[in-house]
Design an enzyme around this catalytic site. Structure first.
Site, short mmCIF file in Angstrom:
data_model
loop_
_atom_site.label_atom_id
_atom_site.label_comp_id
_atom_site.label_asym_id
_atom_site.label_seq_id
_atom_site.Cartn_x
_atom_site.Cartn_y
_atom_site.Cartn_z
N PRO A 18 52.55 -73.44 -24.73
CA PRO A 18 53.83 -74.03 -25.04
C PRO A 18 55.10 -72.94 -25.13
O PRO A 18 55.12 -72.19 -26.26
CB PRO A 18 53.62 -74.75 -26.44
CG PRO A 18 52.37 -73.84 -26.95
CD PRO A 18 51.59 -73.46 -25.83
N ASP A 30 54.80 -67.56 -26.89
CA ASP A 30 53.88 -68.87 -26.80
C ASP A 30 53.71 -69.10 -28.17
O ASP A 30 53.68 -68.39 -29.10
CB ASP A 30 52.37 -68.13 -26.34
CG ASP A 30 51.42 -69.15 -26.44
OD1 ASP A 30 51.44 -70.22 -27.19
OD2 ASP A 30 50.23 -68.89 -25.64
N HIS A 31 54.30 -70.45 -28.42
CA HIS A 31 54.55 -70.92 -29.95
C HIS A 31 52.92 -71.11 -30.62
O HIS A 31 52.98 -71.34 -31.66
CB HIS A 31 55.14 -72.16 -29.81
CG HIS A 31 56.08 -72.42 -30.99
ND1 HIS A 31 55.90 -71.61 -32.39
CD2 HIS A 31 57.17 -73.41 -31.08
CE1 HIS A 31 56.98 -72.07 -33.09
NE2 HIS A 31 57.43 -73.21 -32.65
N ARG A 32 52.03 -71.22 -29.77
CA ARG A 32 50.83 -71.23 -30.63
C ARG A 32 50.51 -69.85 -31.32
O ARG A 32 49.64 -69.85 -32.36
CB ARG A 32 49.56 -71.09 -29.66
CG ARG A 32 49.43 -72.52 -28.81
CD ARG A 32 48.55 -72.39 -27.55
NE ARG A 32 48.69 -71.46 -26.65
CZ ARG A 32 47.90 -71.14 -25.79
NH1 ARG A 32 46.99 -71.93 -25.32
NH2 ARG A 32 48.00 -70.38 -24.90
#
Ligand code: CAO
Length: 455
Positions: free
Chosen positions: A249, A427-429
């Site tokens: 994401p 990467d928003h994770r």
């Protein structure tokens, strides 16, 4: 000595594949399982092995041919032991069951020339049930593999073969003694993956969000068209970019750095650098500054573990840079940046980008990256959203710097300053929005005060 035809074996669900490399020629003495030729479909390339050893009499195919199961590859004078062995007669019988225009008459009607097909791949081993992207990234794939906590057991050539196909060996169960993975296992795994419905093939967690199939349109009904095959690099990087785009994401944080003083400094040092044979580019300073920011925000220098349960933090600093070549995009990696000065980095950049454009990059020169910079500043544009080079967790996009009026509160006036646009995709994770903004603020600070880069 018996003369035998060697035919294309079962190569999965492909109507035809392109011959991209011939690995033997008439007169070559080869052993069983030696690679005869490399074929490429739009999804992968693979070698076709010799079904037995012997001397190549005549090669019946050439680079550029489109071939399918049953096509004649070459004629082989089988070595004594193969000629007499029951195994070879079994292979000759097998071929009679394969229907293909390229297959000549049954063995009984052609006593002098027997036919044989290379041993077809074994049935695909079931990959572990965990849902994960099946492929390692190319061209920046890590070489470490994990298989239930153990290293995968495979020879260097099989590892190289898997790497070229973007296959993670951790997902393959070896069929040879002690679970050793052989080339056939990798081929069978790829076949099995390609045969899966598209939604299963598209990476973790997508489920019902898989994209609709693209409509097939005959564009020639609207005007004249020309069809051009994609280069190998484009095919590989396209598949990896797509995988990265749908798996991670992405959030892109935009920022601007005042590089007026840094650019003055760079220009003042250029003549000196040139005397040492180095072109001192802005990219070298950006790489230096990004390592400083990675040290300040270590989550950016990490990768998610394959099971997604932990973060692997790296204590080394290798920075990849996107390089535009006539064949497409490649990402060479400047290694151990923490122990290099800006001139060393600039020299590495020159050498690696020259090699990239001359197609001389070695696989290890594209591996081990922690973070990537994609600089379009030499070309133009104000900002863009780069795609993360997974399993890295962030990439910095750099656009063209321009002179802009900046308000100075002290003098209460506008000053002309050279402003560099930055676009950080993460990467928003792994990275929160606040850290994304902190990272680019850190970059701004480093780039606006050249003295900090020297610390
Ligand atoms: N703003 C303004 N000018 C810039 C600049 C910037 N941010 N960055 C570079 N320039 C200038 C340089 O000063 C140089 O000018 P001179 O020729 O007058 O000295 C000129 O642009 C060309 O620079 P360069 O391209 O030779 O050097 P570089 O270090 O900036 O870039 C490389 C090297 C390999 C990154 C580049 O050649 C390249 O391939 N870029 C494309 C990357 C790409 O395709 N990214 C997209 C990937 S998809 O996400």
């Amino acid at each position: 000595m018996a003369l035998k035809d060697v035919l294309v074996p079962d190569i999965g669900n492909f109507d035809s594949v392109d011959v991209i490399e011939l690995l033997v020629k008439a007169g070559d003495v080869i052993a069983k399982d030696d690679s005869l030729l490399t074929v490429e479909s739009d999804k992968a390339s693979m070698d076709i092995p010799a079904p037995f050893g012997g001397t190549v009499k005549e090669v019946k195919t050439k680079v550029g041919d489109k071939i399918a199961q049953g096509h004649l590859i070459l004629t082989l004078e089988a070595a004594e032991d193969n000629a007499a062995s029951p195994a070879s007669s079994t292979q000759a019988e097998t071929i009679n069951k394969v229907s293909s225009p390229a297959i000549t008459k049954p063995a009984a009607e052609t006593p002098k020339v027997e036919q044989a097909i290379p041993t077809p791949s074994r049935p695909a081993p079931e990959p572990p049930k965990q849902v994960q992207p099946a492929h390692q990234p190319l061209p920046v794939g890590e070489s470490v593999v994990v298989n239930g906590g153990k290293s995968s057991h495979a020879s260097p050539s099989v590892r190289r073969f898997a790497r070229e196909l973007g296959v993670n060996l951790a997902f393959i169960k070896g069929s040879a003694p002690k679970n050793r993975i052989v080339q056939n296992d990798v081929q069978a795994y790829v076949k099995n993956e390609l045969a899966k419905p598209r939604s299963e093939n598209m990476g973790a967690g997508l489920g019902s969000l898989a994209t609709l199939p693209m409509p097939v349109i005959d564009f020639s009904q609207f005007g004249e068209i020309e069809t051009k095959p994609l280069s190998r690099i484009k095919k590989i990087s396209g598949a990896n970019l797509h995988r990265n785009w749908v798996t991670a994401p992405h959030v892109t944080q935009f920022d601007e750095a005042d590089i007026t003083d840094l650019e003055d400094f760079r220009k003042s040092m250029m003549a000196d650098a040139e005397k040492r044979g180095v072109k001192l580019t802005m990219l070298a300073f950006l790489i230096k500054a990004s390592v400083n920011a990675l040290k300040a925000y270590p989550n950016f220098n990490s990768s998610l573990s394959p099971d997604g349960d932990s973060l692997i933090l790296k204590n080394y600093y290798n920075i990849g840079f996107a390089c535009d070549t006539p064949d497409g995009l490649v990402v060479p990696v400047v290694k151990d940046v923490q122990s290099k000065d800006v001139l060393d980095i600039a020299r590495d950049l020159m050498e690696l980008s020259t090699k990239a454009r001359e197609r001389k990059l070695k696989i290890e020169e594209m591996q081990g990256g922690c973070f990537t910079i994609s600089s379009l500043g030499g070309i133009g544009g104000t900002m863009f959203t780069p795609i993360i080079n997974c399993p890295e967790v962030a990439i910095l996009g750099v656009s063209r710097s321009s002179m802009q009026p900046v308000y100075d509160a002290k003098t209460k006036s506008f000053e002309p300053r050279l402003i560099l646009p930055l676009s950080l995709s993460y990467d928003h994770r792994v990275v929160d929005g606040a850290d994304g903004a902190r990272f680019t603020s850190h970059m701004r600070m480093m780039l606006s005060d050249v003295r900090r880069l020297l610390l």
